[in-house]
Design an enzyme around this catalytic site. Structure first.
Site, PDB file in Angstrom:
ATOM      1  N   ASP A  67      64.098  20.491  54.276  1.00 55.51           N
ATOM      2  CA  ASP A  67      64.295  21.494  55.335  1.00 55.51           C
ATOM      3  C   ASP A  67      64.001  20.952  56.727  1.00 55.51           C
ATOM      4  O   ASP A  67      63.570  21.689  57.604  1.00 55.51           O
ATOM      5  CB  ASP A  67      63.414  22.744  55.083  1.00 55.51           C
ATOM      6  CG  ASP A  67      63.584  23.276  53.676  1.00 55.51           C
ATOM      7  OD1 ASP A  67      64.724  23.285  53.203  1.00 55.51           O
ATOM      8  OD2 ASP A  67      62.573  23.669  53.054  1.00 55.51           O
ATOM      9  N   LYS A 118      68.512  18.611  58.382  1.00 55.60           N
ATOM     10  CA  LYS A 118      69.519  17.556  58.169  1.00 55.60           C
ATOM     11  C   LYS A 118      70.930  18.048  58.477  1.00 55.60           C
ATOM     12  O   LYS A 118      71.723  17.347  59.080  1.00 55.60           O
ATOM     13  CB  LYS A 118      69.455  17.049  56.718  1.00 55.60           C
ATOM     14  CG  LYS A 118      68.236  16.169  56.461  1.00 55.60           C
ATOM     15  CD  LYS A 118      68.270  15.587  55.068  1.00 55.60           C
ATOM     16  CE  LYS A 118      67.723  16.515  54.026  1.00 55.60           C
ATOM     17  NZ  LYS A 118      66.325  16.886  54.118  1.00 55.60           N
ATOM     18  N   GLY A 119      71.231  19.285  58.047  1.00 60.05           N
ATOM     19  CA  GLY A 119      72.586  19.819  58.215  1.00 60.05           C
ATOM     20  C   GLY A 119      73.037  19.745  59.662  1.00 60.05           C
ATOM     21  O   GLY A 119      74.112  19.224  59.970  1.00 60.05           O
ATOM     22  N   GLY A 153      69.757  23.275  50.885  1.00 59.92           N
ATOM     23  CA  GLY A 153      70.568  24.230  51.645  1.00 59.92           C
ATOM     24  C   GLY A 153      70.671  23.700  53.051  1.00 59.92           C
ATOM     25  O   GLY A 153      69.713  23.737  53.804  1.00 59.92           O
ATOM     26  N   HIS A 154      71.810  23.103  53.376  1.00 56.49           N
ATOM     27  CA  HIS A 154      71.961  22.507  54.703  1.00 56.49           C
ATOM     28  C   HIS A 154      72.661  23.499  55.620  1.00 56.49           C
ATOM     29  O   HIS A 154      73.794  23.896  55.388  1.00 56.49           O
ATOM     30  CB  HIS A 154      72.736  21.188  54.596  1.00 56.49           C
ATOM     31  CG  HIS A 154      71.939  20.127  53.881  1.00 56.49           C
ATOM     32  ND1 HIS A 154      72.456  18.929  53.485  1.00 56.49           N
ATOM     33  CD2 HIS A 154      70.635  20.106  53.498  1.00 56.49           C
ATOM     34  CE1 HIS A 154      71.495  18.205  52.890  1.00 56.49           C
ATOM     35  NE2 HIS A 154      70.391  18.910  52.889  1.00 56.49           N
ATOM     36  N   THR A 155      71.927  23.908  56.650  1.00 55.30           N
ATOM     37  CA  THR A 155      72.412  24.971  57.533  1.00 55.30           C
ATOM     38  C   THR A 155      73.102  24.383  58.757  1.00 55.30           C
ATOM     39  O   THR A 155      72.563  23.492  59.414  1.00 55.30           O
ATOM     40  CB  THR A 155      71.213  25.833  57.992  1.00 55.30           C
ATOM     41  OG1 THR A 155      70.489  26.232  56.833  1.00 55.30           O
ATOM     42  CG2 THR A 155      71.666  27.061  58.754  1.00 55.30           C
ATOM     43  N   GLN A 186      66.587  16.963  50.322  1.00 59.52           N
ATOM     44  CA  GLN A 186      65.124  17.082  50.267  1.00 59.52           C
ATOM     45  C   GLN A 186      64.457  16.055  51.199  1.00 59.52           C
ATOM     46  O   GLN A 186      65.049  15.695  52.187  1.00 59.52           O
ATOM     47  CB  GLN A 186      64.605  16.929  48.828  1.00 59.52           C
ATOM     48  CG  GLN A 186      64.941  18.090  47.920  1.00 59.52           C
ATOM     49  CD  GLN A 186      66.339  18.039  47.342  1.00 59.52           C
ATOM     50  OE1 GLN A 186      66.782  16.991  46.919  1.00 59.52           O
ATOM     51  NE2 GLN A 186      67.031  19.154  47.315  1.00 59.52           N
ATOM     52  N   THR A 242      66.410  30.005  48.534  1.00 54.83           N
ATOM     53  CA  THR A 242      65.678  31.018  47.770  1.00 54.83           C
ATOM     54  C   THR A 242      65.150  32.162  48.637  1.00 54.83           C
ATOM     55  O   THR A 242      64.684  33.166  48.094  1.00 54.83           O
ATOM     56  CB  THR A 242      64.464  30.372  47.065  1.00 54.83           C
ATOM     57  OG1 THR A 242      63.646  29.774  48.083  1.00 54.83           O
ATOM     58  CG2 THR A 242      64.902  29.305  46.079  1.00 54.83           C
ATOM     59  N   ARG A 299      58.436  29.671  54.074  1.00 51.79           N
ATOM     60  CA  ARG A 299      57.904  28.304  53.988  1.00 51.79           C
ATOM     61  C   ARG A 299      56.533  28.256  54.634  1.00 51.79           C
ATOM     62  O   ARG A 299      56.336  28.819  55.724  1.00 51.79           O
ATOM     63  CB  ARG A 299      58.827  27.339  54.730  1.00 51.79           C
ATOM     64  CG  ARG A 299      60.224  27.276  54.149  1.00 51.79           C
ATOM     65  CD  ARG A 299      61.153  26.461  55.064  1.00 51.79           C
ATOM     66  NE  ARG A 299      62.516  26.490  54.580  1.00 51.79           N
ATOM     67  CZ  ARG A 299      63.593  26.447  55.366  1.00 51.79           C
ATOM     68  NH1 ARG A 299      63.460  26.371  56.667  1.00 51.79           N
ATOM     69  NH2 ARG A 299      64.792  26.479  54.844  1.00 51.79           N
ATOM     70  N   LYS A 339      63.699  20.791  65.978  1.00 51.21           N
ATOM     71  CA  LYS A 339      62.986  22.049  66.198  1.00 51.21           C
ATOM     72  C   LYS A 339      61.820  21.937  67.175  1.00 51.21           C
ATOM     73  O   LYS A 339      60.806  22.634  67.026  1.00 51.21           O
ATOM     74  CB  LYS A 339      62.511  22.611  64.853  1.00 51.21           C
ATOM     75  CG  LYS A 339      63.679  23.091  63.978  1.00 51.21           C
ATOM     76  CD  LYS A 339      63.192  23.903  62.818  1.00 51.21           C
ATOM     77  CE  LYS A 339      64.143  25.015  62.447  1.00 51.21           C
ATOM     78  NZ  LYS A 339      63.697  25.873  61.385  1.00 51.21           N
ATOM     79  N   GLY A 354      67.304  23.470  69.427  1.00 56.44           N
ATOM     80  CA  GLY A 354      67.890  24.756  69.029  1.00 56.44           C
ATOM     81  C   GLY A 354      68.821  24.525  67.855  1.00 56.44           C
ATOM     82  O   GLY A 354      69.178  23.377  67.560  1.00 56.44           O
TER      83      GLY A 354
HETATM   84  P1  IMP Z   1      63.601  21.666  42.233  1.00 57.57           P
HETATM   85  O1  IMP Z   1      64.221  20.598  43.047  1.00 57.57           O
HETATM   86  O2  IMP Z   1      64.356  22.969  42.263  1.00 57.57           O
HETATM   87  O3  IMP Z   1      63.287  21.226  40.839  1.00 57.57           O
HETATM   88  O4  IMP Z   1      62.176  22.036  42.884  1.00 57.57           O
HETATM   89  C1  IMP Z   1      61.087  21.128  42.893  1.00 57.57           C
HETATM   90  C2  IMP Z   1      60.288  21.247  44.189  1.00 57.57           C
HETATM   91  O5  IMP Z   1      61.072  20.776  45.281  1.00 57.57           O
HETATM   92  C3  IMP Z   1      59.916  22.688  44.560  1.00 57.57           C
HETATM   93  O6  IMP Z   1      58.664  22.669  45.224  1.00 57.57           O
HETATM   94  C4  IMP Z   1      60.996  23.108  45.536  1.00 57.57           C
HETATM   95  O7  IMP Z   1      60.565  24.132  46.418  1.00 57.57           O
HETATM   96  C5  IMP Z   1      61.209  21.796  46.267  1.00 57.57           C
HETATM   97  N1  IMP Z   1      62.557  21.658  46.833  1.00 57.57           N
HETATM   98  C6  IMP Z   1      63.678  21.282  46.188  1.00 57.57           C
HETATM   99  N2  IMP Z   1      64.718  21.223  47.034  1.00 57.57           N
HETATM  100  C7  IMP Z   1      64.248  21.558  48.242  1.00 57.57           C
HETATM  101  C8  IMP Z   1      64.837  21.643  49.542  1.00 57.57           C
HETATM  102  O8  IMP Z   1      66.033  21.368  49.770  1.00 57.57           O
HETATM  103  N3  IMP Z   1      64.003  22.016  50.551  1.00 57.57           N
HETATM  104  C9  IMP Z   1      62.674  22.281  50.341  1.00 57.57           C
HETATM  105  N4  IMP Z   1      62.077  22.198  49.161  1.00 57.57           N
HETATM  106  C10 IMP Z   1      62.861  21.842  48.122  1.00 57.57           C
END
Ligand code: IMP
Length: 421
Positions: free
Chosen positions: A14, A17-18, A41-43, A224, A301, A305, A331, A412
């Site tokens: 987070d 990157k997007g 989730g790349h915004t 990630q 999700t 955060r 940011k 921004g």
């Molecule tokens: P998983 O990748 O869904 O198995 O999650 C494993 C851990 O990585 C958890 O703590 C997730 O919240 C975190 N995680 C996975 N992908 C992301 C991401 O793109 N951003 C932030 N946390 C992530």
């Protein structure tokens, strides 16, 4: 010579990157994603319109940039179909997406049973996974029973492989009866997605290497961040792939010797979602302020955060592991309005090298350097020297402490709110 740049998250994902990929992608012919799946989730915000991609690389909204989904990814067919439809509705490339998107035929697929397994195994949120089936899909890959894109071309063989994989998880399903573990039902449910994916499947490894050989510029989009890397992150509170630079190589089949630069991307603070150690977490109202100003809620999700001060110990570690040649700081505008900004520059009683794993972190106390903040709105600033002196001092301090130049600063969410140095 071909420019091959790799963009890597410095902390727990987070990092923004997007937006950065979208901003720099005009300098590249291809944006290739190397790992992860719909957990990311790349915004992107273009002209005020927000779009979130979980699988398709973030350069896709630029008309001249082609996108590759690499072999290191785990692809959820239904989410991919959804994204492809979204792009068709936006009339990207006049709807002819298979001219600009390629999917590795070696990429693994996230099957409905992987999602079910993820939900069952992490039902008490010990890890706090995104429940997108990522860990189980990578487990099947390592167990040599994964389903790959190339398997979609032979339905009988596909069913045979699925049965094999589902049997491998039967201890998890013990009391669960679900349509998600019946191979014929799965195929029925996935049929439109399978038919679509087959149109984009190819051997991206040869494509990429041939393009590098003729001087094409490639941007590798990782997912990630280094703190979530399966080898170098805060194990076991990590994702199930190499989200640091090694994953960029194995996830695409690009030789390390062809990489020309590695860009680390870090927020001006840190966030973490899910479980795991977080040394610089802010627990008072300042954390809440940053969370709200930065809209720090998961794009996949929706989870809030946790927020913390920038941690230079972990940033230096990320720079070491990944060999950053430059940093993008995102940011910075979110810190506007704080009277005091802290940056962790050391850990108390540090007797060993930083290990960045869970046990090590239990005994860590951060040491902070305090900086005065600024009140002036910086979200429209285009030149570094026009930033308030307090912000300039912070950027320069980070650069000196990490020993890596800061080439991009975002102030921004829109692609125009970026300062290039
Ligand atoms: P998983 O990748 O869904 O198995 O999650 C494993 C851990 O990585 C958890 O703590 C997730 O919240 C975190 N995680 C996975 N992908 C992301 C991401 O793109 N951003 C932030 N946390 C992530």
């Amino acid at each position: 010579m071909s420019k091959v740049s790799v963009l890597i998250g410095c902390a727990f994902g987070d990092e923004g990157k997007g937006a950065i990929i979208d901003y720099i992608s005009p300098h590249y012919d291809i944006v290739a994603r190397s790992g992860g799946g719909a957990n990311a989730g790349h915004t992107l915000v273009v002209n005020g319109v927000k779009t979130i991609f979980r699988l398709i690389p973030s350069g896709v909204l630029r008309s001249n940039t082609k996108s590759i989904l690499g072999n290191g990814m785990v692809i959820d067919p239904l989410i991919l179909l959804d994204e492809l439809n979204k792009l068709k509705n936006m009339n990207i490339n006049n709807g002819y997406l298979n001219k600009i998107i390629m999917i590795s035929d070696r990429a693994h697929l996230v099957m409905p049973y992987h999602i079910l397994v993820d939900k069952i195994l992490d039902k008490d949120n010990k890890i706090g996974t995104t429940k997108k089936g990522i860990g189980p899909a990578y487990t099947d890959k390592i167990m040599r029973r994964g389903i790959r894109v190339c398997d979609l071309f032979d339905e009988d063989l596909l069913i045979e492989k699925m049965v094999d994989a589902i049997l491998g998880w039967k201890h998890v399903f013990a009391n669960e009866v679900s349509e998600d573990i019946l191979p014929t039902r799965i195929i029925e449910k996935l049929k439109p997605a399978i038919d679509e994916i087959k149109k984009y499947a190819c051997d991206t490894v040869y494509t990429l290497n041939n393009l590098i050989n003729i001087g094409t510029n490639i941007l590798v989009e990782s997912a990630q961040g280094t703190g979530l890397d399966i080898d170098f992150g805060t194990y076991p509170y990590v994702t199930s792939s190499n989200s640091s630079v090694g994953g960029a190589i194995t996830g695409l089949g690009i030789p390390p010797t062809r990489i020309t630069n590695v860009i680390g991307i870090s927020k001006a603070y840190i966030t973490r979602v899910g479980s795991g150690p977080f040394v610089t977490k802010i627990t008072d109202k300042v954390g809440k302020y940053i969370q709200e100003q930065g809209n720090e809620f998961g794009s996949v999700t929706g989870r809030p955060r946790d927020v913390g001060w920038l941690d230079l110990c972990s940033l230096r570690y990320a720079a070491m592991i990944n060999g950053f040649t430059e940093l993008a700081l995102t940011k910075l505008d979110v810190l506007t309005g704080l009277s005091e900004i802290k940056i962790c520059n050391d850990y108390q009683h540090l007797k060993t090298n930083i290990r960045y794993d869970d046990n090590y972190y239990k005994n860590i106390v951060p040491i902070y350097k305090s900086f005065p903040g600024w009140d002036r709105d910086i979200s429209g600033i285009k030149m570094f020297d026009d930033l308030p002196i307090e912000a300039i001092n912070i950027v320069n301090y980070i650069k000196e402490q990490v020993g890596v130049p800061i080439s991009i600063i975002s102030v921004g969410p829109d692609r125009d709110q970026t300062i290039q140095r």
